[in-house]
Design a protein around this motif. Structure first.
Motif, PDB file in Angstrom:
ATOM      1  N   ALA A  26       0.842  -1.204   0.000  1.00 26.04           N
ATOM      2  CA  ALA A  26       0.000   0.000   0.000  1.00 26.04           C
ATOM      3  C   ALA A  26       0.875   1.251   0.000  1.00 26.04           C
ATOM      4  O   ALA A  26       0.612   2.228  -0.727  1.00 26.04           O
ATOM      5  CB  ALA A  26      -0.930  -0.010   1.210  1.00 26.04           C
ATOM      6  N   HIS A  37      -3.796   6.247  -0.029  1.00 23.19           N
ATOM      7  CA  HIS A  37      -4.312   4.895   0.174  1.00 23.19           C
ATOM      8  C   HIS A  37      -4.783   4.761   1.615  1.00 23.19           C
ATOM      9  O   HIS A  37      -4.254   5.415   2.522  1.00 23.19           O
ATOM     10  CB  HIS A  37      -3.238   3.844  -0.117  1.00 23.19           C
ATOM     11  CG  HIS A  37      -2.994   3.615  -1.574  1.00 23.19           C
ATOM     12  ND1 HIS A  37      -2.520   4.607  -2.413  1.00 23.19           N
ATOM     13  CD2 HIS A  37      -3.159   2.508  -2.356  1.00 23.19           C
ATOM     14  CE1 HIS A  37      -2.407   4.123  -3.641  1.00 23.19           C
ATOM     15  NE2 HIS A  37      -2.782   2.848  -3.632  1.00 23.19           N
ATOM     16  N   ILE A  38      -5.759   3.892   1.822  1.00 19.02           N
ATOM     17  CA  ILE A  38      -6.286   3.616   3.156  1.00 19.02           C
ATOM     18  C   ILE A  38      -6.077   2.144   3.470  1.00 19.02           C
ATOM     19  O   ILE A  38      -6.366   1.280   2.634  1.00 19.02           O
ATOM     20  CB  ILE A  38      -7.788   3.961   3.242  1.00 19.02           C
ATOM     21  CG1 ILE A  38      -8.022   5.452   2.972  1.00 19.02           C
ATOM     22  CG2 ILE A  38      -8.351   3.589   4.618  1.00 19.02           C
ATOM     23  CD1 ILE A  38      -9.494   5.817   2.803  1.00 19.02           C
ATOM     24  N   VAL A  39      -5.579   1.867   4.665  1.00 21.15           N
ATOM     25  CA  VAL A  39      -5.420   0.486   5.127  1.00 21.15           C
ATOM     26  C   VAL A  39      -6.171   0.347   6.444  1.00 21.15           C
ATOM     27  O   VAL A  39      -5.892   1.062   7.397  1.00 21.15           O
ATOM     28  CB  VAL A  39      -3.942   0.101   5.335  1.00 21.15           C
ATOM     29  CG1 VAL A  39      -3.847  -1.343   5.801  1.00 21.15           C
ATOM     30  CG2 VAL A  39      -3.141   0.317   4.055  1.00 21.15           C
ATOM     31  N   ASN A  40      -7.154  -0.541   6.473  1.00 20.96           N
ATOM     32  CA  ASN A  40      -7.918  -0.793   7.699  1.00 20.96           C
ATOM     33  C   ASN A  40      -7.440  -2.106   8.319  1.00 20.96           C
ATOM     34  O   ASN A  40      -7.567  -3.172   7.723  1.00 20.96           O
ATOM     35  CB  ASN A  40      -9.411  -0.864   7.380  1.00 20.96           C
ATOM     36  CG  ASN A  40     -10.241  -1.314   8.575  1.00 20.96           C
ATOM     37  OD1 ASN A  40     -11.220  -2.028   8.420  1.00 20.96           O
ATOM     38  ND2 ASN A  40      -9.838  -0.922   9.779  1.00 20.96           N
ATOM     39  N   MET A 195      -8.757  12.715   3.735  1.00 24.65           N
ATOM     40  CA  MET A 195      -8.347  11.841   2.645  1.00 24.65           C
ATOM     41  C   MET A 195      -8.798  12.391   1.293  1.00 24.65           C
ATOM     42  O   MET A 195      -8.109  12.221   0.282  1.00 24.65           O
ATOM     43  CB  MET A 195      -8.884  10.436   2.866  1.00 24.65           C
ATOM     44  CG  MET A 195      -8.321   9.738   4.098  1.00 24.65           C
ATOM     45  SD  MET A 195      -6.515   9.714   4.130  1.00 24.65           S
ATOM     46  CE  MET A 195      -6.154   8.635   2.744  1.00 24.65           C
ATOM     47  N   ARG A 212     -14.351  -3.866  11.217  1.00 26.68           N
ATOM     48  CA  ARG A 212     -13.921  -3.266   9.959  1.00 26.68           C
ATOM     49  C   ARG A 212     -14.414  -1.823   9.881  1.00 26.68           C
ATOM     50  O   ARG A 212     -15.600  -1.543  10.045  1.00 26.68           O
ATOM     51  CB  ARG A 212     -14.470  -4.067   8.778  1.00 26.68           C
ATOM     52  CG  ARG A 212     -14.065  -3.497   7.426  1.00 26.68           C
ATOM     53  CD  ARG A 212     -14.465  -4.406   6.299  1.00 26.68           C
ATOM     54  NE  ARG A 212     -14.086  -3.838   5.013  1.00 26.68           N
ATOM     55  CZ  ARG A 212     -14.209  -4.467   3.856  1.00 26.68           C
ATOM     56  NH1 ARG A 212     -14.724  -5.693   3.826  1.00 26.68           N
ATOM     57  NH2 ARG A 212     -13.837  -3.893   2.728  1.00 26.68           N
ATOM     58  N   SER A 225      -8.453   1.405  -1.102  1.00 24.53           N
ATOM     59  CA  SER A 225      -8.543   0.942   0.277  1.00 24.53           C
ATOM     60  C   SER A 225      -8.310  -0.563   0.334  1.00 24.53           C
ATOM     61  O   SER A 225      -8.746  -1.301  -0.553  1.00 24.53           O
ATOM     62  CB  SER A 225      -9.918   1.290   0.861  1.00 24.53           C
ATOM     63  OG  SER A 225     -10.065   0.771   2.156  1.00 24.53           O
ATOM     64  N   THR A 227      -8.193  -3.934   3.296  1.00 26.58           N
ATOM     65  CA  THR A 227      -8.540  -4.347   4.656  1.00 26.58           C
ATOM     66  C   THR A 227      -7.664  -5.519   5.089  1.00 26.58           C
ATOM     67  O   THR A 227      -7.467  -6.476   4.331  1.00 26.58           O
ATOM     68  CB  THR A 227     -10.022  -4.747   4.738  1.00 26.58           C
ATOM     69  OG1 THR A 227     -10.833  -3.614   4.435  1.00 26.58           O
ATOM     70  CG2 THR A 227     -10.372  -5.246   6.137  1.00 26.58           C
TER      71      THR A 227
END
Length: 882
Positions: A26, A37-40, A195, A212, A225, A227
């Motif tokens: 990411a 970018h988003i990382v959950n 964001m 989540r 994104s 997860t």
């Protein structure tokens, strides 16, 4: 980042290779694409979310890469503070330490910003970011408790996002948001807005949560994104962790492995708690680098089935002094201060320090208990102290703190809470508002509810100082819930504070209900001052809603009571309020009567040396003079008021005066000069967050745009003015904005929509009793019909349709003439003469039309106008800024 150790031995990091690769990819994509970018990362408590993040940051932040990392944790009790996470980010960005004073924090902020911005922008950026940093200096000059701050905070957020974008332009930016489940909807929206703003920058937002995470919509922008769901470690990973602890060659027996696997269920933190219990039982013995296993002790008794049982055994194995020490610590919180515990234990003890040998048995015993708790890893040092000069400790396991609290007898807990509050009152916190809330919680648990409420009131006042009105509202409500009916003084403080904030938020009905309670309580304690204030605010609410009869009744009652008690400041304010009300209504000789009230009020303010309110009265006097056609006098008063406002640094008042001065120039035909002044006023209204002034200025700029031929911009500005007026429930500004918009649409040839808006404005004028608005709307309705008729004639060879009701149009203008004459609005006279002249020309009465046109021209010359100019919603009474 933390050192993950159990009794001095580093915990191996295992079983997360795939997850680490996902995080790295990411970041790599963000760098390659120059996009956010988003990382959950989600999973149950103790599963290793923090550990995975820390190991990833260790991997990428080796000093060779241009990577900047910020970490923020959403508070468990956010109390309406949506920007708490951004406060933490900014403190890291400007290297503001916990031990820094407000002055030191300010100096760091200014010094760093000076390298990025300069001049007026530096001052603005300092105040905007200082607000998000919760520094009192940032907003004191803005009179924060007196205004609606939503517009100001929007600018503060944009400034913060721009700063982060600048950071990202120098390298990769990683922002970790922890405890997403504790974030409010507003806080989550802020992260989504961030964001969106940083979508085209190499930014990785890492969100840690139990479930989540779902971000609010981010408009049309797509932010990639991914997860990562952390699952329990596999059995082989548990074995690898054990191998990392034990001496080389030590056999990991099936029973030890099975015990660790079944009790931890693959959760790393729970595995650590199992190992701590085994060490406490001496079933495992730590060495200098690795551990050994005592199988006999391991088999001696079973380990509890769950973490609660393990915590209970650990706690109950302690001696009485250690238990008492940790119970007091648990009362202070998940984090506590050793000196505070000593103070609480000293208050509970009968022992006295021996003046001869200077021994202090309480301190010595507390030190021993603390050292044992550290040795057993029940507590650990906390980085970043909350208090100046205090060593902060925290419980390693929440299960163990809960067991300590549950073990206390019900009679003991209130006493300990009161003792905790007693010590906390004398501490020196870095965040006064949060500390006040913590003291209030202790007092409430200690059954001292009224004292708790006073601390909440103090916290609410501080929250207002730093533009945190939503938090202040919550604190006032909590305070009211703790105050009994016999504490009228404190209830009055809470009611009036909450009412004012609800008023700023546009909750007029809620504010009115609270002000009514203020009046009732003021009568109970025989305080005319509070009754007068309550009545005055009720009158202002009703005036803004167009309920003029009720407003006049409340103002008259308040003025009579203020005069009977010789409350000079209240008398001055109420006379000003009555002048504005009369101006709103526009009854016979309204302008002259309003002028008399303003002059009386200004004289009283002069006597008191109150320059701020003198300046406001000058602005209102100038607006009346303008409407009476005394343009030179109006300009002189406006400029005198403007000088006073600027000398005082009153930016909200400066905006108010610029609006009036712009009106004076506008109605003399100096359109470009007026537009420049209104543009400055809009900037100031935005900065201070006054949405009423913001809406009014938008309406004026919209009308100015129409005259200058910029129809698209004018249409956009007027639409926004109407939206804001709707939100504020300000029917006065809404009515004038609709009138201006109707006039614009008629010029653009959109006659049906113009007629609808004009009729809506007329309805508002009739319902509110606003004769001035009603008069100019009648004139506008006629002008729309005339434009429509001319367009039909020009575009067709057919005879003019007979559907135009010219008789009603002439009656409308006659009624407008009558109302304008009663009010004394000379400024509106020439426009009405022009309108009737055009109507007569259109209905084949050229001689009469010429006479009226000549009269209109003579009026304009008498007023000193350079050119024909319309009446707009500029010379209106300003909303109170007291």
């Amino acid at each position: 980042m933390y050192e993950y150790q159990v009794f001095g031995t580093q915990t191996p990091f295992v079983g997360r290779r795939v997850e680490m690769e996902t995080l790295y990819n990411a970041m790599r994509q963000a760098a390659l694409e120059q996009k956010a970018h988003i990382v959950n990362i989600h999973g149950q408590a103790g599963i290793g979310k923090d550990r995975l993040t820390d190991e990833f940051i260790r991997l990428v932040d080796s000093g060779k890469r241009r990577v900047k990392v910020y970490r923020a944790r959403f508070p468990e009790r956010e109390l309406g503070t949506p920007f708490a996470a951004f406060t933490q980010i900014l403190r890291q960005r400007f290297r503001i330490e916990h031990q820094d004073t407000d002055a030191q924090a300010r100096d760091k902020l200014i010094a760093d910003l000076a390298r990025i911005v300069d001049g007026a922008r530096l001052n603005d950026a300092t105040h905007l970011l200082g607000t998000l940093l919760q520094l009192p200096f940032a907003t004191k000059a803005l009179d924060a408790e007196r205004i609606d701050t939503r517009q100001f905070l929007r600018r503060a957020y944009r400034t913060c996002f721009n700063l982060l974008r600048t950071e990202a332009s120098r390298g990769i930016l990683i922002i970790v948001f922890d405890r997403w489940g504790s974030a409010s909807d507003a806080a989550r929206q802020l992260v989504a807005d961030m964001m969106t703003s940083l979508a085209q920058s190499p930014v990785v937002a890492v969100i840690l949560s139990h479930e989540r995470a779902v971000l609010p919509p981010m408009g049309d922008l797509f932010v990639p994104s991914v997860t990562i769901q952390l699952r329990p470690l596999e059995d082989r990973h548990i074995r690898r962790i054990l191998e990392g602890f034990l001496e080389p060659g030590t056999e990991i027996t099936p029973e030890l492995l099975d015990l660790c696997i079944t009790r931890s269920a693959g959760v790393p933190r729970d595995l650590e708690n199992v190992l701590r219990l085994l060490v406490q039982r001496s079933a495992i013995r730590p060495g200098e680098s690795r551990w050994t296993v005592d199988l006999d002790r391991l088999r001696a008794r079973p380990v509890p089935e769950n973490m609660t049982g393990i915590a209970r055994e650990r706690v109950f194995s302690l001696g009485a002094p250690e238990r008492q020490y940790l119970e007091a610590a648990a009362i202070l919180g998940c984090h506590y201060w050793h000196r505070g515990v000593v103070s609480m234990l000293r208050a509970l003890s009968d022992e006295v320090i021996d003046p001869v040998d200077g021994g202090d048995p309480i301190l010595e015993g507390a030190d021993r208990s603390r050292n044992l708790a550290l040795e057993l890893e029940m507590v650990q040092p906390v980085l970043g102290a909350t208090l100046q000069g205090e060593n902060e400790l925290g419980f390693v396991s929440n299960h163990e703190r809960d067991e300590l609290l549950h073990g206390l007898r019900s009679a003991e807990r209130p006493i300990l809470h009161r003792l905790a509050a007693q010590w906390m009152k004398h501490a020196k916190p870095h965040e006064p508002a949060a500390w006040r809330i913590a003291i209030a919680d202790q007092l409430a648990h200690g059954q001292k509810t009224e004292e708790a409420a006073r601390h909440l009131l103090a916290a609410a006042e501080f929250a207002q100082e730093v533009f945190n009105n939503s938090r202040a509202i919550e604190l006032y409500r909590r305070a009211l819930s703790l105050l009994g009916p016999d504490n009228a003084e404190d209830r009055l403080v809470a009611l009036s504070g909450l009412a004012w904030l609800l008023l700023l938020a546009g909750d007029y009905s809620g504010a009115a209900s609270l002000y009514q309670q203020c009046c009732a309580l003021g009568k109970v304690i025989e305080s005319p001052k509070h009754v007068v204030a309550g009545l005055a605010h009720l009158g202002k609410i009703q005036r803004s809603e167009g309920r003029y009869i009720e407003a006049r009744r409340h103002f008259d009652r308040a003025l009579a009571l203020a005069e009977a008690n010789e409350e000079i400041a209240a008398i001055a304010g109420l006379k000003e309020d009555l002048g504005k009300l009369i101006w709103h209504v526009g009854a016979k000789n309204a302008y002259q009567e309003a002028m008399e009230f303003f002059l009386q009020s200004m004289a009283l303010y002069h006597e008191q040396g109150d320059e701020k309110n003198v300046a406001r009265c000058l602005t209102d006097v100038a607006n009346i003079q303008l409407l009476q056609g005394r343009t030179q006098d109006a300009e002189a008063c406006h400029r005198q008021a403007l000088e006073l406002r600027r000398n005082m640094g009153d930016r909200r008042g400066e905006a108010m005066t610029l609006i009036g001065l712009g009106a004076t120039l506008h109605d003399r035909g100096e359109l470009h000069e007026a537009r420049n002044l209104w543009t400055d006023a809009l900037r100031l209204a935005t900065e201070v967050g006054d949405r009423t002034l913001y809406a009014q200025t938008l309406s004026n700029l919209g009308e100015s745009g129409r005259l200058l031929g910029d129809y698209d911009t004018a249409d956009r500005l007027l639409r926004e003015a109407e939206e804001v007026a709707h939100e504020l429930k300000n029917r006065r500004i809404l009515g004038y904005s609709l009138r201006n918009h109707a006039d614009l649409l008629a010029v653009m040839g959109q006659f049906a929509r113009a007629e609808d808006l004009c009729e809506e404005a007329i309805r508002i004028a009739e319902e509110t009793g606003n004769n001035h608005l009603f008069a100019i709307c009648l004139r506008t309705r006629t002008e729309i019909m005339c434009r429509k008729a001319v367009a039909a004639q020009t575009g067709s060879t057919l005879p003019m349709p007979t559907t135009y009701d010219f008789r009603r149009a002439e009656e409308d203008l006659d009624e407008a003439f009558r109302l304008i004459d009663e009010i004394g609005d000379k400024l509106a006279l020439h426009k009405t003469l022009d309108a009737k002249s055009k109507l007569l020309a259109l209905t084949n009465r050229p001689d009469e039309a010429a006479i009226l046109q000549q009269e209109a021209h003579q009026v304009r010359e008498q007023l000193g106008f350079r050119a024909e100019a319309p009446i707009v919603a500029v010379a209106l009474p300003q909303e109170d800024d007291r």
